[in-house]
Design a protein around this motif. Structure first.
Motif, PDB file in Angstrom:
ATOM      1  N   ASP A 136       0.849  -1.184   0.000  1.00  0.00           N
ATOM      2  CA  ASP A 136       0.000   0.000   0.000  1.00  0.00           C
ATOM      3  C   ASP A 136       0.893   1.244   0.000  1.00  0.00           C
ATOM      4  OD1 ASP A 136      -1.830   2.021   0.382  1.00  0.00           O
ATOM      5  OD2 ASP A 136      -2.930   0.982   1.976  1.00  0.00           O
ATOM      6  N   LYS A 137       0.942   1.956  -1.128  1.00  0.00           N
ATOM      7  CA  LYS A 137       1.845   3.105  -1.278  1.00  0.00           C
ATOM      8  C   LYS A 137       1.548   4.202  -0.264  1.00  0.00           C
ATOM      9  CE  LYS A 137       3.736   6.164  -4.807  1.00  0.00           C
ATOM     10  NZ  LYS A 137       3.665   6.594  -6.200  1.00  0.00           N
ATOM     11  N   GLU A 138       0.275   4.470  -0.029  1.00  0.00           N
ATOM     12  CA  GLU A 138      -0.130   5.531   0.898  1.00  0.00           C
ATOM     13  C   GLU A 138       0.289   5.201   2.326  1.00  0.00           C
ATOM     14  OE1 GLU A 138      -4.276   7.740   2.265  1.00  0.00           O
ATOM     15  OE2 GLU A 138      -4.278   6.448   0.516  1.00  0.00           O
ATOM     16  N   GLN A 139       0.050   3.971   2.759  1.00  0.00           N
ATOM     17  CA  GLN A 139       0.400   3.537   4.111  1.00  0.00           C
ATOM     18  C   GLN A 139       1.919   3.532   4.298  1.00  0.00           C
ATOM     19  OE1 GLN A 139      -0.262  -0.613   4.982  1.00  0.00           O
ATOM     20  NE2 GLN A 139      -0.755  -0.194   7.113  1.00  0.00           N
ATOM     21  N   LEU A 140       2.655   3.096   3.269  1.00  0.00           N
ATOM     22  CA  LEU A 140       4.114   3.062   3.338  1.00  0.00           C
ATOM     23  C   LEU A 140       4.694   4.470   3.460  1.00  0.00           C
ATOM     24  CD1 LEU A 140       6.647   1.211   3.093  1.00  0.00           C
ATOM     25  CD2 LEU A 140       6.637   1.768   0.672  1.00  0.00           C
ATOM     26  N   GLY A 141       4.190   5.399   2.657  1.00  0.00           N
ATOM     27  CA  GLY A 141       4.664   6.780   2.718  1.00  0.00           C
ATOM     28  C   GLY A 141       4.372   7.429   4.057  1.00  0.00           C
ATOM     29  N   GLN A 142       3.197   7.145   4.619  1.00  0.00           N
ATOM     30  CA  GLN A 142       2.839   7.711   5.924  1.00  0.00           C
ATOM     31  C   GLN A 142       3.725   7.148   7.024  1.00  0.00           C
ATOM     32  OE1 GLN A 142       0.549  10.249   6.626  1.00  0.00           O
ATOM     33  NE2 GLN A 142       1.694  10.111   8.547  1.00  0.00           N
ATOM     34  N   THR A 143       4.029   5.842   6.955  1.00  0.00           N
ATOM     35  CA  THR A 143       4.902   5.218   7.948  1.00  0.00           C
ATOM     36  C   THR A 143       6.294   5.826   7.896  1.00  0.00           C
ATOM     37  OG1 THR A 143       3.663   3.147   7.783  1.00  0.00           O
ATOM     38  CG2 THR A 143       5.865   3.020   8.722  1.00  0.00           C
ATOM     39  N   ALA A 144       6.838   5.990   6.679  1.00  0.00           N
ATOM     40  CA  ALA A 144       8.172   6.578   6.520  1.00  0.00           C
ATOM     41  C   ALA A 144       8.196   8.017   7.031  1.00  0.00           C
ATOM     42  CB  ALA A 144       8.598   6.527   5.060  1.00  0.00           C
ATOM     43  N   ALA A 145       7.147   8.777   6.756  1.00  0.00           N
ATOM     44  CA  ALA A 145       7.084  10.169   7.203  1.00  0.00           C
ATOM     45  C   ALA A 145       6.994  10.258   8.731  1.00  0.00           C
ATOM     46  CB  ALA A 145       5.895  10.875   6.570  1.00  0.00           C
ATOM     47  N   THR A 146       6.285   9.322   9.356  1.00  0.00           N
ATOM     48  CA  THR A 146       6.158   9.321  10.816  1.00  0.00           C
ATOM     49  C   THR A 146       7.491   8.994  11.483  1.00  0.00           C
ATOM     50  OG1 THR A 146       3.853   8.617  10.577  1.00  0.00           O
ATOM     51  CG2 THR A 146       4.841   8.376  12.750  1.00  0.00           C
ATOM     52  N   ILE A 147       8.219   8.019  10.922  1.00  0.00           N
ATOM     53  CA  ILE A 147       9.534   7.672  11.472  1.00  0.00           C
ATOM     54  C   ILE A 147      10.483   8.860  11.296  1.00  0.00           C
ATOM     55  CG2 ILE A 147      11.563   6.189  11.177  1.00  0.00           C
ATOM     56  CD1 ILE A 147       9.614   3.920  10.479  1.00  0.00           C
TER      57      ILE A 147
END
Length: 193
Positions: A147-158
């Motif tokens: 899931d591109k959206e979920q992956l990008g959000q996870t990376a941004a949170t880290i």
């Protein structure tokens, strides 16, 4: 017509789609994704090709046309190839440890920062020992998921746990990201003399 919106999406072999109302489900070798799409957009699936059509030329429909097509294309790519994002941690004494789906990060605070990865996101961790040529690179985290959206959000949170600072560049940055550096007080004083 939207140049992005009118482009057809071809389905690779092994990918199946199911459309019930406005809920689109895409299944592939890497997994299954499901998403509710906007009611105004018409999704047509025929002969292994997905086409998105809009009902009118209004500004709202034009903007939704390209968005809907991009969301569907990202789902198809996700279930066939998957997505990856790489974060690099720079800073002396900064450390990351991984226990299953949990990342424990020492980022210069008085406490460790603990981050639990969401279901569907996996992480591969590389840690580095200072070698002399690149002393500041402490760890590299490779996040992957469908899931591109979920992956990008996870990376941004880290990354938000310790954003790169402009003087030495310490903190998390995306692989290949350039940090605009500032001269410190000592460097500015030397330039003025």
């Amino acid at each position: 017509m939207s140049r992005i919106g009118k482009a057809p999406i071809s389905l690779p072999s092994g990918v199946t789609t199911e459309l019930s109302g406005h809920q689109l489900t895409v299944k592939g070798p890497k997994g299954e994704l499901s998403r509710r799409l906007h009611e105004a957009m018409e999704i047509v699936i025929e002969d292994g090709v997905i086409t998105v059509r809009r009902p009118s030329e209004s500004k709202e429909h034009r903007s939704l046309h390209g968005l809907t097509r991009s969301l569907v294309a990202n789902m198809v790519i996700g279930v066939t190839e998957g997505y990856q994002k790489v974060l690099e941690l720079y800073g002396v004494g900064f450390r990351v440890q991984q226990q299953g789906q949990r990342l424990t990060m020492q980022l210069g605070f008085s406490h460790p920062v603990i981050f639990d990865l969401a279901e569907g996101i996996s992480a591969a961790l590389e840690t580095f020992v200072p070698t002399g040529e690149n002393d500041y690179l402490s760890a590299r985290i490779t996040l992957s998921g469908i899931d591109k959206e979920q992956l990008g959000q996870t990376a941004a949170t880290i990354r938000a746990a310790k954003k790169p600072e402009p003087y030495k560049g310490k903190g998390f940055r995306y692989q290949g990201e350039q940090i605009r550096r500032k001269a410190g007080k000592a460097a500015q004083a030397a330039m003025q003399q």
